[in-house]
Design an enzyme around this catalytic site. Sequence first.
Site, PDB file in Angstrom:
ATOM      1  N   LYS A  56      -6.842  -7.653   1.152  1.00 14.22           N
ATOM      2  CA  LYS A  56      -7.172  -6.137   0.589  1.00 14.22           C
ATOM      3  C   LYS A  56      -8.788  -5.769   0.403  1.00 14.22           C
ATOM      4  O   LYS A  56      -9.357  -7.121   0.348  1.00 14.22           O
ATOM      5  CB  LYS A  56      -6.562  -5.660  -0.298  1.00 14.22           C
ATOM      6  CG  LYS A  56      -4.749  -5.799  -0.044  1.00 14.22           C
ATOM      7  CD  LYS A  56      -3.999  -5.410  -1.165  1.00 14.22           C
ATOM      8  CE  LYS A  56      -2.562  -5.123  -0.771  1.00 14.22           C
ATOM      9  NZ  LYS A  56      -1.396  -4.987  -1.905  1.00 14.22           N
ATOM     10  N   TYR A 113       2.041   1.803   4.407  1.00 13.88           N
ATOM     11  CA  TYR A 113       2.720   1.982   3.316  1.00 13.88           C
ATOM     12  C   TYR A 113       3.771   3.171   3.147  1.00 13.88           C
ATOM     13  O   TYR A 113       3.918   3.517   1.958  1.00 13.88           O
ATOM     14  CB  TYR A 113       1.879   1.878   2.033  1.00 13.88           C
ATOM     15  CG  TYR A 113       1.203   0.467   1.674  1.00 13.88           C
ATOM     16  CD1 TYR A 113       2.137  -0.514   1.237  1.00 13.88           C
ATOM     17  CD2 TYR A 113      -0.188   0.387   1.850  1.00 13.88           C
ATOM     18  CE1 TYR A 113       1.710  -1.617   0.996  1.00 13.88           C
ATOM     19  CE2 TYR A 113      -0.615  -0.977   1.239  1.00 13.88           C
ATOM     20  CZ  TYR A 113       0.426  -1.826   1.096  1.00 13.88           C
ATOM     21  OH  TYR A 113      -0.234  -3.235   0.700  1.00 13.88           O
ATOM     22  N   PHE A 143       2.246   5.438  -7.560  1.00 13.27           N
ATOM     23  CA  PHE A 143       1.174   4.714  -7.244  1.00 13.27           C
ATOM     24  C   PHE A 143       0.767   5.005  -5.707  1.00 13.27           C
ATOM     25  O   PHE A 143      -0.126   4.441  -5.137  1.00 13.27           O
ATOM     26  CB  PHE A 143       1.224   3.126  -7.537  1.00 13.27           C
ATOM     27  CG  PHE A 143       2.386   2.539  -6.824  1.00 13.27           C
ATOM     28  CD1 PHE A 143       2.573   2.228  -5.532  1.00 13.27           C
ATOM     29  CD2 PHE A 143       3.655   2.491  -7.423  1.00 13.27           C
ATOM     30  CE1 PHE A 143       3.584   1.585  -4.715  1.00 13.27           C
ATOM     31  CE2 PHE A 143       4.870   1.852  -6.607  1.00 13.27           C
ATOM     32  CZ  PHE A 143       4.563   1.434  -5.432  1.00 13.27           C
ATOM     33  N   ARG A 153       5.017 -15.444   1.397  1.00  7.19           N
ATOM     34  CA  ARG A 153       5.061 -14.436   0.011  1.00  7.19           C
ATOM     35  C   ARG A 153       5.224 -15.736  -1.156  1.00  7.19           C
ATOM     36  O   ARG A 153       4.606 -15.314  -2.037  1.00  7.19           O
ATOM     37  CB  ARG A 153       6.608 -13.874   0.219  1.00  7.19           C
ATOM     38  CG  ARG A 153       6.612 -12.868   1.492  1.00  7.19           C
ATOM     39  CD  ARG A 153       6.141 -11.601   0.971  1.00  7.19           C
ATOM     40  NE  ARG A 153       6.815 -10.896   0.014  1.00  7.19           N
ATOM     41  CZ  ARG A 153       6.407  -9.675  -0.269  1.00  7.19           C
ATOM     42  NH1 ARG A 153       5.527  -8.858   0.132  1.00  7.19           N
ATOM     43  NH2 ARG A 153       7.362  -9.138  -1.321  1.00  7.19           N
ATOM     44  N   THR A 195       4.147  -9.466  -7.229  1.00  6.20           N
ATOM     45  CA  THR A 195       3.181  -8.284  -6.969  1.00  6.20           C
ATOM     46  C   THR A 195       2.065  -7.938  -8.074  1.00  6.20           C
ATOM     47  O   THR A 195       0.810  -7.499  -7.786  1.00  6.20           O
ATOM     48  CB  THR A 195       4.127  -7.076  -6.794  1.00  6.20           C
ATOM     49  OG1 THR A 195       4.997  -7.463  -5.866  1.00  6.20           O
ATOM     50  CG2 THR A 195       3.257  -5.769  -6.352  1.00  6.20           C
ATOM     51  N   ASN A 204      -4.490  -6.365  -6.349  1.00 10.01           N
ATOM     52  CA  ASN A 204      -3.806  -7.415  -6.245  1.00 10.01           C
ATOM     53  C   ASN A 204      -4.172  -8.411  -4.915  1.00 10.01           C
ATOM     54  O   ASN A 204      -3.454  -9.288  -4.398  1.00 10.01           O
ATOM     55  CB  ASN A 204      -2.243  -7.478  -6.424  1.00 10.01           C
ATOM     56  CG  ASN A 204      -1.638  -6.496  -5.388  1.00 10.01           C
ATOM     57  OD1 ASN A 204      -2.199  -6.113  -4.356  1.00 10.01           O
ATOM     58  ND2 ASN A 204      -0.104  -6.502  -5.302  1.00 10.01           N
ATOM     59  N   HIS A 241      -1.903  -8.340   0.872  1.00 13.91           N
ATOM     60  CA  HIS A 241      -0.605  -7.999   1.234  1.00 13.91           C
ATOM     61  C   HIS A 241      -0.053  -8.962   2.228  1.00 13.91           C
ATOM     62  O   HIS A 241      -0.707  -9.779   3.094  1.00 13.91           O
ATOM     63  CB  HIS A 241      -0.965  -6.726   2.079  1.00 13.91           C
ATOM     64  CG  HIS A 241       0.378  -6.320   3.098  1.00 13.91           C
ATOM     65  ND1 HIS A 241       1.598  -5.678   2.411  1.00 13.91           N
ATOM     66  CD2 HIS A 241       0.636  -6.363   4.220  1.00 13.91           C
ATOM     67  CE1 HIS A 241       2.517  -5.641   3.385  1.00 13.91           C
ATOM     68  NE2 HIS A 241       1.858  -5.992   4.695  1.00 13.91           N
ATOM     69  N   GLU A 267       4.356  -3.951  11.306  1.00  9.81           N
ATOM     70  CA  GLU A 267       2.879  -4.141  10.707  1.00  9.81           C
ATOM     71  C   GLU A 267       1.976  -4.655  11.737  1.00  9.81           C
ATOM     72  O   GLU A 267       0.711  -4.333  11.865  1.00  9.81           O
ATOM     73  CB  GLU A 267       2.693  -4.909   9.345  1.00  9.81           C
ATOM     74  CG  GLU A 267       3.469  -3.944   8.330  1.00  9.81           C
ATOM     75  CD  GLU A 267       3.629  -4.670   7.149  1.00  9.81           C
ATOM     76  OE1 GLU A 267       3.377  -5.819   6.811  1.00  9.81           O
ATOM     77  OE2 GLU A 267       4.601  -4.342   6.137  1.00  9.81           O
TER      78      GLU A 267
HETATM   79  N1  LIG Z   1       3.059  -0.125 -10.357  1.00 12.48           N
HETATM   80  C1  LIG Z   1       2.191  -0.338  -9.373  1.00 12.48           C
HETATM   81  N2  LIG Z   1       0.875   0.415  -9.864  1.00 12.48           N
HETATM   82  C2  LIG Z   1       0.004   0.369  -8.964  1.00 12.48           C
HETATM   83  N3  LIG Z   1       0.119  -0.362  -7.721  1.00 12.48           N
HETATM   84  C3  LIG Z   1       1.291  -0.896  -7.179  1.00 12.48           C
HETATM   85  C4  LIG Z   1       2.261  -0.962  -8.130  1.00 12.48           C
HETATM   86  N4  LIG Z   1       3.491  -1.238  -7.514  1.00 12.48           N
HETATM   87  C5  LIG Z   1       3.206  -1.588  -6.241  1.00 12.48           C
HETATM   88  N5  LIG Z   1       1.671  -1.401  -6.077  1.00 12.48           N
HETATM   89  C6  LIG Z   1       0.871  -1.581  -4.860  1.00 12.48           C
HETATM   90  O1  LIG Z   1       1.647  -1.453  -4.097  1.00 12.48           O
HETATM   91  C7  LIG Z   1       1.653  -2.596  -3.054  1.00 12.48           C
HETATM   92  C8  LIG Z   1       3.022  -2.632  -2.539  1.00 12.48           C
HETATM   93  O2  LIG Z   1       4.028  -2.710  -3.263  1.00 12.48           O
HETATM   94  P1  LIG Z   1       5.134  -3.699  -3.064  1.00 12.48           P
HETATM   95  O3  LIG Z   1       6.347  -3.196  -4.052  1.00 12.48           O
HETATM   96  O4  LIG Z   1       5.570  -3.518  -1.681  1.00 12.48           O
HETATM   97  O5  LIG Z   1       4.695  -5.056  -3.392  1.00 12.48           O
HETATM   98  P2  LIG Z   1       4.328  -6.128  -2.359  1.00 12.48           P
HETATM   99  O6  LIG Z   1       5.391  -6.145  -1.431  1.00 12.48           O
HETATM  100  O7  LIG Z   1       4.291  -7.625  -3.407  1.00 12.48           O
HETATM  101  O8  LIG Z   1       2.883  -6.048  -2.010  1.00 12.48           O
HETATM  102  P3  LIG Z   1       2.179  -5.981  -0.640  1.00 12.48           P
HETATM  103  O9  LIG Z   1       3.369  -4.786   0.180  1.00 12.48           O
HETATM  104  O10 LIG Z   1       1.038  -5.073  -0.728  1.00 12.48           O
HETATM  105  O11 LIG Z   1       2.479  -7.254   0.087  1.00 12.48           O
HETATM  106  C9  LIG Z   1       1.430  -3.658  -3.869  1.00 12.48           C
HETATM  107  O12 LIG Z   1       1.023  -4.751  -3.473  1.00 12.48           O
HETATM  108  C10 LIG Z   1       0.241  -3.279  -5.107  1.00 12.48           C
HETATM  109  O13 LIG Z   1      -0.840  -3.031  -4.512  1.00 12.48           O
HETATM  110 MG   LIG Z   2       5.295  -4.947   0.189  1.00  6.88          MG
END
Ligand SMILES: Nc1ncnc2c1ncn2[C@@H]1O[C@H](COP(=O)(O)OP(=O)(O)OP(=O)(O)O)[C@@H](O)[C@H]1O
Ligand SMILES: [Mg+2]
Length: 144
Positions: free
Chosen positions: A3, A43, A51, A79, A85, A106, A109, A120
Amino acid sequence: MIKPDGVQRSLIGEIISRFECKGLKFIGMKLIEIDEATARKHYEEHLGKPFYEGLVQYITSGPVLVGVLEGDEAISVVRTIVGATDPKEATPGTIRGDLGMQIGRNVIHASDAPVSAAREIDIYFDGDELLTYRRIDEAWLYEE
Ligand SMILES: Nc1ncnc2c1ncn2[C@@H]1O[C@H](COP(=O)(O)OP(=O)(O)OP(=O)(O)O)[C@@H](O)[C@H]1O
Ligand SMILES: [Mg+2]
Protein backbone atom coordinates in the site's frame (compact mmCIF):
# COMPACT_ATOMS: atom_id res chain seq x y z
CA MET A 1 -0.31 -5.10 -2.83
CA ILE A 2 2.17 -2.96 -0.97
CA LYS A 3 0.00 0.00 0.00
CA PRO A 4 1.09 3.68 -0.34
CA ASP A 5 2.55 3.81 3.18
CA GLY A 6 4.71 0.75 2.45
CA VAL A 7 6.02 2.35 -0.74
CA GLN A 8 6.60 5.77 0.86
CA ARG A 9 8.36 4.19 3.84
CA SER A 10 10.78 2.40 1.51
CA LEU A 11 9.60 -1.04 2.59
CA ILE A 12 9.23 -2.56 -0.91
CA GLY A 13 12.52 -4.45 -0.76
CA GLU A 14 11.99 -5.65 2.80
CA ILE A 15 8.51 -6.95 1.98
CA ILE A 16 9.33 -8.56 -1.36
CA SER A 17 12.29 -10.25 0.25
CA ARG A 18 10.10 -11.98 2.84
CA PHE A 19 7.97 -13.60 0.14
CA GLU A 20 10.98 -14.52 -2.00
CA CYS A 21 12.87 -16.07 0.90
CA LYS A 22 9.83 -18.09 1.92
CA GLY A 23 9.80 -19.72 -1.50
CA LEU A 24 6.82 -18.01 -3.07
CA LYS A 25 7.26 -17.09 -6.73
CA PHE A 26 6.38 -13.69 -8.18
CA ILE A 27 4.72 -14.21 -11.56
CA GLY A 28 3.74 -10.55 -11.99
CA MET A 29 4.67 -7.23 -10.40
CA LYS A 30 4.30 -3.52 -11.16
CA LEU A 31 4.27 -0.07 -9.57
CA ILE A 32 1.03 1.77 -10.27
CA GLU A 33 -1.24 4.54 -9.04
CA ILE A 34 -4.79 3.40 -8.37
CA ASP A 35 -7.59 5.71 -9.50
CA GLU A 36 -10.66 6.21 -7.35
CA ALA A 37 -12.97 3.99 -9.41
CA THR A 38 -10.50 1.11 -9.25
CA ALA A 39 -10.07 1.55 -5.50
CA ARG A 40 -13.84 1.41 -5.00
CA LYS A 41 -14.06 -1.72 -7.13
CA HIS A 42 -11.21 -3.40 -5.25
CA TYR A 43 -12.75 -2.75 -1.85
CA GLU A 44 -16.44 -2.98 -2.84
CA GLU A 45 -17.04 -5.65 -0.14
CA HIS A 46 -16.46 -2.89 2.44
CA LEU A 47 -18.88 -0.35 0.88
CA GLY A 48 -20.96 1.27 3.62
CA LYS A 49 -18.55 0.50 6.45
CA PRO A 50 -17.32 3.48 8.50
CA PHE A 51 -13.74 3.11 7.26
CA TYR A 52 -14.63 2.69 3.56
CA GLU A 53 -14.10 6.28 2.37
CA GLY A 54 -10.86 6.57 4.33
CA LEU A 55 -9.72 3.27 2.86
CA VAL A 56 -10.37 4.49 -0.70
CA GLN A 57 -8.46 7.70 0.08
CA TYR A 58 -5.59 5.72 1.65
CA ILE A 59 -5.17 3.34 -1.23
CA THR A 60 -5.23 6.14 -3.82
CA SER A 61 -2.86 8.44 -1.89
CA GLY A 62 0.31 7.35 -3.70
CA PRO A 63 1.94 4.62 -5.75
CA VAL A 64 1.35 0.99 -4.78
CA LEU A 65 3.20 -2.15 -5.80
CA VAL A 66 0.90 -4.87 -7.06
CA GLY A 67 2.22 -8.41 -7.33
CA VAL A 68 1.00 -11.92 -7.99
CA LEU A 69 2.51 -14.78 -6.04
CA GLU A 70 2.41 -18.47 -6.81
CA GLY A 71 3.21 -21.46 -4.61
CA ASP A 72 1.70 -24.33 -2.59
CA GLU A 73 -1.27 -22.98 -0.58
CA ALA A 74 -0.10 -19.51 -1.62
CA ILE A 75 -3.11 -17.61 -0.30
CA SER A 76 -2.98 -18.91 3.25
CA VAL A 77 0.83 -18.83 3.33
CA VAL A 78 0.80 -15.18 2.21
CA ARG A 79 -1.91 -14.22 4.71
CA THR A 80 0.14 -15.80 7.49
CA ILE A 81 3.24 -13.84 6.47
CA VAL A 82 1.16 -10.63 6.22
CA GLY A 83 -0.38 -10.99 9.71
CA ALA A 84 -3.56 -9.72 11.34
CA THR A 85 -5.39 -6.73 9.87
CA ASP A 86 -4.51 -4.50 12.84
CA PRO A 87 -0.72 -4.13 13.12
CA LYS A 88 -1.08 -3.53 16.85
CA GLU A 89 -2.41 -7.07 17.24
CA ALA A 90 -0.39 -8.71 14.48
CA THR A 91 2.19 -11.23 15.66
CA PRO A 92 5.82 -10.08 15.63
CA GLY A 93 7.52 -11.74 12.68
CA THR A 94 4.64 -10.91 10.36
CA ILE A 95 4.84 -7.96 7.97
CA ARG A 96 2.12 -5.98 9.74
CA GLY A 97 3.38 -7.07 13.16
CA ASP A 98 6.88 -5.85 12.39
CA LEU A 99 6.28 -2.86 10.15
CA GLY A 100 3.05 -1.08 11.08
CA MET A 101 1.29 0.77 13.90
CA GLN A 102 -2.35 1.37 12.87
CA ILE A 103 -5.15 -0.55 11.15
CA GLY A 104 -5.69 2.33 8.73
CA ARG A 105 -1.99 2.20 7.73
CA ASN A 106 -1.34 -1.52 7.61
CA VAL A 107 1.25 -1.52 4.82
CA ILE A 108 0.00 -4.36 2.66
CA HIS A 109 -3.06 -6.05 1.19
CA ALA A 110 -3.37 -9.76 0.44
CA SER A 111 -6.18 -11.62 -1.29
CA ASP A 112 -8.17 -13.80 1.11
CA ALA A 113 -9.53 -16.57 -1.15
CA PRO A 114 -9.06 -18.00 -4.67
CA VAL A 115 -12.17 -16.15 -5.90
CA SER A 116 -10.99 -12.78 -4.57
CA ALA A 117 -7.45 -13.42 -5.84
CA ALA A 118 -8.80 -14.09 -9.35
CA ARG A 119 -11.00 -10.98 -9.17
CA GLU A 120 -8.19 -8.75 -7.92
CA ILE A 121 -5.61 -10.11 -10.39
CA ASP A 122 -8.09 -9.30 -13.14
CA ILE A 123 -8.41 -5.72 -11.87
CA TYR A 124 -4.67 -5.03 -11.98
CA PHE A 125 -3.12 -7.32 -14.61
CA ASP A 126 -3.59 -8.25 -18.25
CA GLY A 127 -3.09 -11.94 -18.98
CA ASP A 128 0.19 -11.33 -20.81
CA GLU A 129 1.65 -9.61 -17.75
CA LEU A 130 1.69 -12.88 -15.79
CA LEU A 131 4.64 -15.15 -16.47
CA THR A 132 5.18 -18.89 -16.39
CA TYR A 133 8.66 -19.96 -15.35
CA ARG A 134 10.49 -22.24 -12.94
CA ARG A 135 12.54 -20.93 -10.07
CA ILE A 136 15.89 -22.69 -10.06
CA ASP A 137 15.41 -23.61 -6.37
CA GLU A 138 12.01 -25.27 -6.78
CA ALA A 139 13.58 -28.74 -6.59
CA TRP A 140 14.84 -27.77 -3.11
CA LEU A 141 11.68 -26.03 -1.93
CA TYR A 142 9.37 -28.92 -2.73
CA GLU A 143 9.86 -32.67 -2.27
CA GLU A 144 8.45 -33.34 -5.72
N1 LIG B 1 -11.66 -0.57 11.59
C1 LIG B 1 -10.90 -0.14 10.58
N2 LIG B 1 -10.43 1.13 10.54
C2 LIG B 1 -9.67 1.57 9.53
N3 LIG B 1 -9.33 0.82 8.47
C3 LIG B 1 -9.76 -0.44 8.45
C4 LIG B 1 -10.58 -1.00 9.49
N4 LIG B 1 -10.86 -2.28 9.17
C5 LIG B 1 -10.26 -2.50 8.00
N5 LIG B 1 -9.60 -1.41 7.57
C6 LIG B 1 -8.84 -1.28 6.34
O1 LIG B 1 -9.53 -1.98 5.33
C7 LIG B 1 -8.68 -2.99 4.79
C8 LIG B 1 -9.55 -4.16 4.40
O2 LIG B 1 -10.09 -4.78 5.56
P1 LIG B 1 -10.23 -6.36 5.63
O3 LIG B 1 -11.22 -6.65 6.68
O4 LIG B 1 -10.43 -6.90 4.26
O5 LIG B 1 -8.78 -6.76 6.21
P2 LIG B 1 -7.64 -7.61 5.54
O6 LIG B 1 -8.22 -8.64 4.62
O7 LIG B 1 -6.71 -8.06 6.61
O8 LIG B 1 -6.89 -6.50 4.72
P3 LIG B 1 -6.72 -6.41 3.15
O9 LIG B 1 -8.06 -6.69 2.50
O10 LIG B 1 -6.24 -4.98 2.92
O11 LIG B 1 -5.68 -7.43 2.83
C9 LIG B 1 -7.67 -3.27 5.89
O12 LIG B 1 -6.47 -3.81 5.39
C10 LIG B 1 -7.46 -1.89 6.46
O13 LIG B 1 -6.56 -1.13 5.63
MG1 LIG C 1 -9.42 -8.15 2.96
